[in-house]
Design a protein around this motif. Structure first.
Motif, PDB file in Angstrom:
ATOM      1  N   PRO A 170       0.817  -1.221   0.000  1.00  0.00           N
ATOM      2  CA  PRO A 170       0.000   0.000   0.000  1.00  0.00           C
ATOM      3  C   PRO A 170       0.847   1.267   0.000  1.00  0.00           C
ATOM      4  N   THR A 171       2.068   1.165   0.517  1.00  0.00           N
ATOM      5  CA  THR A 171       2.934   2.349   0.524  1.00  0.00           C
ATOM      6  C   THR A 171       3.375   2.726  -0.890  1.00  0.00           C
ATOM      7  N   GLU A 172       3.441   1.753  -1.798  1.00  0.00           N
ATOM      8  CA  GLU A 172       3.748   2.066  -3.195  1.00  0.00           C
ATOM      9  C   GLU A 172       2.588   2.829  -3.825  1.00  0.00           C
ATOM     10  N   TYR A 173       1.371   2.380  -3.544  1.00  0.00           N
ATOM     11  CA  TYR A 173       0.205   3.145  -4.004  1.00  0.00           C
ATOM     12  C   TYR A 173       0.232   4.551  -3.422  1.00  0.00           C
ATOM     13  N   ASP A 174       0.481   4.666  -2.119  1.00  0.00           N
ATOM     14  CA  ASP A 174       0.489   5.979  -1.468  1.00  0.00           C
ATOM     15  C   ASP A 174       1.509   6.915  -2.121  1.00  0.00           C
ATOM     16  N   LYS A 175       2.653   6.378  -2.482  1.00  0.00           N
ATOM     17  CA  LYS A 175       3.708   7.177  -3.109  1.00  0.00           C
ATOM     18  C   LYS A 175       3.241   7.743  -4.448  1.00  0.00           C
ATOM     19  N   VAL A 176       2.651   6.891  -5.289  1.00  0.00           N
ATOM     20  CA  VAL A 176       2.199   7.337  -6.607  1.00  0.00           C
ATOM     21  C   VAL A 176       0.987   8.262  -6.464  1.00  0.00           C
ATOM     22  N   ALA A 177       0.100   7.947  -5.528  1.00  0.00           N
ATOM     23  CA  ALA A 177      -1.061   8.811  -5.306  1.00  0.00           C
ATOM     24  C   ALA A 177      -0.628  10.211  -4.885  1.00  0.00           C
ATOM     25  N   ALA A 178       0.402  10.297  -4.061  1.00  0.00           N
ATOM     26  CA  ALA A 178       0.906  11.606  -3.634  1.00  0.00           C
ATOM     27  C   ALA A 178       1.486  12.379  -4.815  1.00  0.00           C
ATOM     28  N   ARG A 179       2.177  11.670  -5.696  1.00  0.00           N
ATOM     29  CA  ARG A 179       2.740  12.333  -6.882  1.00  0.00           C
ATOM     30  C   ARG A 179       1.633  12.828  -7.816  1.00  0.00           C
ATOM     31  N   LEU A 180       0.600  12.014  -8.008  1.00  0.00           N
ATOM     32  CA  LEU A 180      -0.515  12.437  -8.851  1.00  0.00           C
ATOM     33  C   LEU A 180      -1.232  13.645  -8.256  1.00  0.00           C
ATOM     34  N   SER A 181      -1.359  13.648  -6.942  1.00  0.00           N
ATOM     35  CA  SER A 181      -1.997  14.776  -6.278  1.00  0.00           C
ATOM     36  C   SER A 181      -1.180  16.046  -6.455  1.00  0.00           C
ATOM     37  N   LYS A 182       0.121  15.935  -6.280  1.00  0.00           N
ATOM     38  CA  LYS A 182       0.998  17.104  -6.381  1.00  0.00           C
ATOM     39  C   LYS A 182       1.138  17.593  -7.816  1.00  0.00           C
ATOM     40  N   GLU A 183       1.338  16.654  -8.761  1.00  0.00           N
ATOM     41  CA  GLU A 183       1.637  17.045 -10.132  1.00  0.00           C
ATOM     42  C   GLU A 183       0.391  17.320 -10.972  1.00  0.00           C
ATOM     43  N   LEU A 184      -0.708  16.619 -10.681  1.00  0.00           N
ATOM     44  CA  LEU A 184      -1.890  16.746 -11.524  1.00  0.00           C
ATOM     45  C   LEU A 184      -3.143  17.162 -10.757  1.00  0.00           C
ATOM     46  N   GLY A 185      -3.027  17.305  -9.443  1.00  0.00           N
ATOM     47  CA  GLY A 185      -4.171  17.750  -8.660  1.00  0.00           C
ATOM     48  C   GLY A 185      -5.275  16.723  -8.511  1.00  0.00           C
ATOM     49  N   ILE A 186      -4.934  15.432  -8.647  1.00  0.00           N
ATOM     50  CA  ILE A 186      -5.924  14.359  -8.530  1.00  0.00           C
ATOM     51  C   ILE A 186      -5.951  13.857  -7.088  1.00  0.00           C
ATOM     52  N   ALA A 187      -7.083  13.956  -6.448  1.00  0.00           N
ATOM     53  CA  ALA A 187      -7.209  13.494  -5.064  1.00  0.00           C
ATOM     54  C   ALA A 187      -7.077  11.978  -5.010  1.00  0.00           C
ATOM     55  N   PRO A 188      -6.404  11.441  -3.995  1.00  0.00           N
ATOM     56  CA  PRO A 188      -6.249   9.979  -3.901  1.00  0.00           C
ATOM     57  C   PRO A 188      -7.561   9.214  -3.962  1.00  0.00           C
ATOM     58  N   VAL A 189      -8.645   9.766  -3.436  1.00  0.00           N
ATOM     59  CA  VAL A 189      -9.925   9.048  -3.458  1.00  0.00           C
ATOM     60  C   VAL A 189     -10.420   8.830  -4.883  1.00  0.00           C
ATOM     61  N   ASN A 190      -9.896   9.620  -5.820  1.00  0.00           N
ATOM     62  CA  ASN A 190     -10.297   9.490  -7.217  1.00  0.00           C
ATOM     63  C   ASN A 190      -9.249   8.784  -8.070  1.00  0.00           C
ATOM     64  N   PHE A 191      -8.297   8.128  -7.428  1.00  0.00           N
ATOM     65  CA  PHE A 191      -7.270   7.367  -8.138  1.00  0.00           C
ATOM     66  C   PHE A 191      -7.230   5.955  -7.582  1.00  0.00           C
ATOM     67  N   TRP A 192      -7.657   4.981  -8.397  1.00  0.00           N
ATOM     68  CA  TRP A 192      -7.589   3.572  -8.026  1.00  0.00           C
ATOM     69  C   TRP A 192      -6.560   2.891  -8.908  1.00  0.00           C
ATOM     70  N   TRP A 193      -5.675   2.132  -8.265  1.00  0.00           N
ATOM     71  CA  TRP A 193      -4.639   1.382  -8.997  1.00  0.00           C
ATOM     72  C   TRP A 193      -4.834  -0.092  -8.683  1.00  0.00           C
ATOM     73  N   THR A 194      -5.432  -0.815  -9.611  1.00  0.00           N
ATOM     74  CA  THR A 194      -5.716  -2.227  -9.399  1.00  0.00           C
ATOM     75  C   THR A 194      -4.752  -3.091 -10.201  1.00  0.00           C
ATOM     76  N   LEU A 195      -4.446  -4.275  -9.684  1.00  0.00           N
ATOM     77  CA  LEU A 195      -3.475  -5.172 -10.303  1.00  0.00           C
ATOM     78  C   LEU A 195      -4.161  -6.449 -10.764  1.00  0.00           C
ATOM     79  N   THR A 196      -3.713  -6.977 -11.902  1.00  0.00           N
ATOM     80  CA  THR A 196      -4.350  -8.175 -12.455  1.00  0.00           C
ATOM     81  C   THR A 196      -3.997  -9.431 -11.683  1.00  0.00           C
ATOM     82  N   HIS A 197      -2.929  -9.388 -10.898  1.00  0.00           N
ATOM     83  CA  HIS A 197      -2.483 -10.497 -10.054  1.00  0.00           C
ATOM     84  C   HIS A 197      -1.814 -11.617 -10.848  1.00  0.00           C
ATOM     85  N   THR A 198      -1.191 -11.278 -11.967  1.00  0.00           N
ATOM     86  CA  THR A 198      -0.366 -12.267 -12.646  1.00  0.00           C
ATOM     87  C   THR A 198       0.837 -12.609 -11.778  1.00  0.00           C
TER      88      THR A 198
END
Length: 444
Positions: free
Chosen positions: A98-126
């Motif tokens: 989850p800390t990897e998600y938090d890191k990217v979510a923080a970057r998206l928030s800072k660089e593009l103004g996207i709130a974390p609640v509006n950014f979902w990063w799901t994995l296919t689980h391969t």
């Protein structure tokens, strides 16, 4: 003329004619101001994240890739209803902290103004994709697999490509339509085999709980041509086992590529509650032995059929996102990792809790999507769907991190692999189910 008589008494005739002319023009020009800036828009971007060199693969024991069987990708959809802009990312990766998600979510928030609640990063689980970021909770359960350092350079590539793709998708937003429907596939099977002693092992249980529904969202361009599919189906990415050393999207990746070729638009494969669900061919040493190609028919053709059966779409779309934190007791005697401190707390009474972030996306009045950083048993998502007031209720698993397996209380006494990599006490299934259902029923 009686209507205009008061005006004639007060307004010069030239001004009166001007007023009449403007009033007659207003119906013609008013649609330009009845803006659909709040109208629904969407865009999709697909970007290759296949590494150039060999990588440590995640999903079984520690092992290094020797080549590539098929490429792996980020697939990104951005949806915008004029008020809410929502980003959905599906990546051909196994699990992440989850800390990897938090890191990217923080970057998206800072660089593009996207709130974390509006950014979902799901994995296919391969289970045939490289590691991304620090191991997270698996390090606590399976420390022998993580004696090496993760590749920070490759992780940075994955992060950068994701952020660049989100930026590109936002720039490509265009009027769109949305539809929803169900499909059905028998490509999975309950993998909790049990012996005469009742003890569970990784095998097959044809009589066990299962979820074979495909939850499908279709995005169209304004002219009705396909823009993207979001296909939700629960299945482990384990057609190939630990002997395989080739990078691959496994069944989810092969299915997504096949559907894209047939439909002519990207497909985000979004895994569901696959904690106890395996592909019907599982843990084979190679793609050929595992009949990986057959999943194009077993699942891919079923997604295509569901898409054909989806008849109605609309450009009147409202997005509402939100989230709750579900707190549930941690398994007795289990430690924790310092860098995951945001995901636990200890009560004044000394009870250690796991803090589970659960997200929600409501689309209009008939679609409810919920997600969690879990490897969830299908019985739980099935119950949530059955009790939900929304006719289309989807669970997006492996989303925004991984905090272990979450089993039903009834399955815990049978033991097995999943119990050993779960941080939760027996009450967790009920705690999560009640919290999610209460939220959905309250929102409706």
């Amino acid at each position: 003329m009686l209507f205009f008589q008061p005006l004639l008494n007060r307004v010069p005739i030239r001004k009166l004619f001007l007023l009449i002319a403007v009033s007659l023009l207003l119906p013609t020009i008013s649609p330009a101001f009845d803006t659909k800036a709040g109208g629904f828009r969407a865009a999709v971007v697909k970007v290759d994240i296949t590494p150039e060199g060999h990588q440590m693969l995640l999903g079984y024991g520690a092992r290094r890739s020797t080549g590539v069987y098929d490429k792996i990708y980020h697939r990104i959809v951005v949806m915008d209803d004029g008020k809410t802009q929502f980003v959905m990312v599906s990546s051909d990766i196994c699990v992440m902290s989850p800390t990897e998600y938090d890191k990217v979510a923080a970057r998206l928030s800072k660089e593009l103004g996207i709130a974390p609640v509006n950014f979902w990063w799901t994995l296919t689980h391969t289970h045939s994709a490289p590691e991304v970021g620090p191991p997270g909770l698996p390090e606590l359960f399976m420390g022998e697999r993580y004696r090496h350092k993760f590749d920070s350079d490759y992780t940075e590539v994955v992060e950068r490509k994701l952020i660049e793709a989100v930026r590109e998708a936002r720039n490509k937003l265009a009027p769109a339509r949305l539809g929803v429907g169900w499909g059905l596939s028998n490509a999975n099977i309950n993998r909790r085999g049990k012996g005469v002693d009742g003890k569970a092992f990784l095998g097959m249980d044809p009589d066990g709980a299962v979820d074979r529904r495909i939850g499908l969202i279709r995005l169209e361009k304004a002219d009705g041509s396909p823009l993207a599919l979001l296909g939700n189906y629960p299945i482990h990415g384990t057609v190939m086992g630990g002997e395989n050393l080739l990078i691959s999207g496994d069944a989810p990746g092969v299915v997504a590529e096949y559907v894209e070729q047939q439909v002519g638009a990207p497909m985000l494969f979004i895994n569901g509650a696959a904690g106890n669900l395996a592909p019907i061919y599982s843990v084979y040493p190679s793609p050929q032995a595992g009949k990986l190609h057959q999943f194009k028919v077993l699942l891919g053709d079923k997604v295509i059929a569901a898409n054909k059966n989806l008849k109605a779409t609309t450009d009147q779309v409202t997005l509402k996102s939100g989230g709750i934190t579900v707190e549930t007791p941690r398994k007795e005697g289990l430690g924790w990792l310092p860098y995951l401190s945001d995901y636990t707390r200890t009560t004044k009474a000394g009870v250690n809790l796991v803090r589970l972030p659960v997200r929600f996306l409501h689309i209009n009045d008939d679609i409810a999507i919920w997600s969690a950083p879990l490897e969830l048993f299908c019985e739980i998502s099935n119950e949530v769907r059955d009790r939900s007031p929304y006719p289309y209720t989807f669970y997006y698993g492996y989303t925004n991190g991984w905090l272990g397996y979450l089993l039903t209380e009834a399955e815990i006494p049978h033991g097995g692999y999943e119990v050993t990599v779960s941080p939760f006490s027996p009450s967790a299934g009920k705690d999560l189910t009640d919290a999610v259902v209460n939220h959905l029923q309250g929102k409706k």
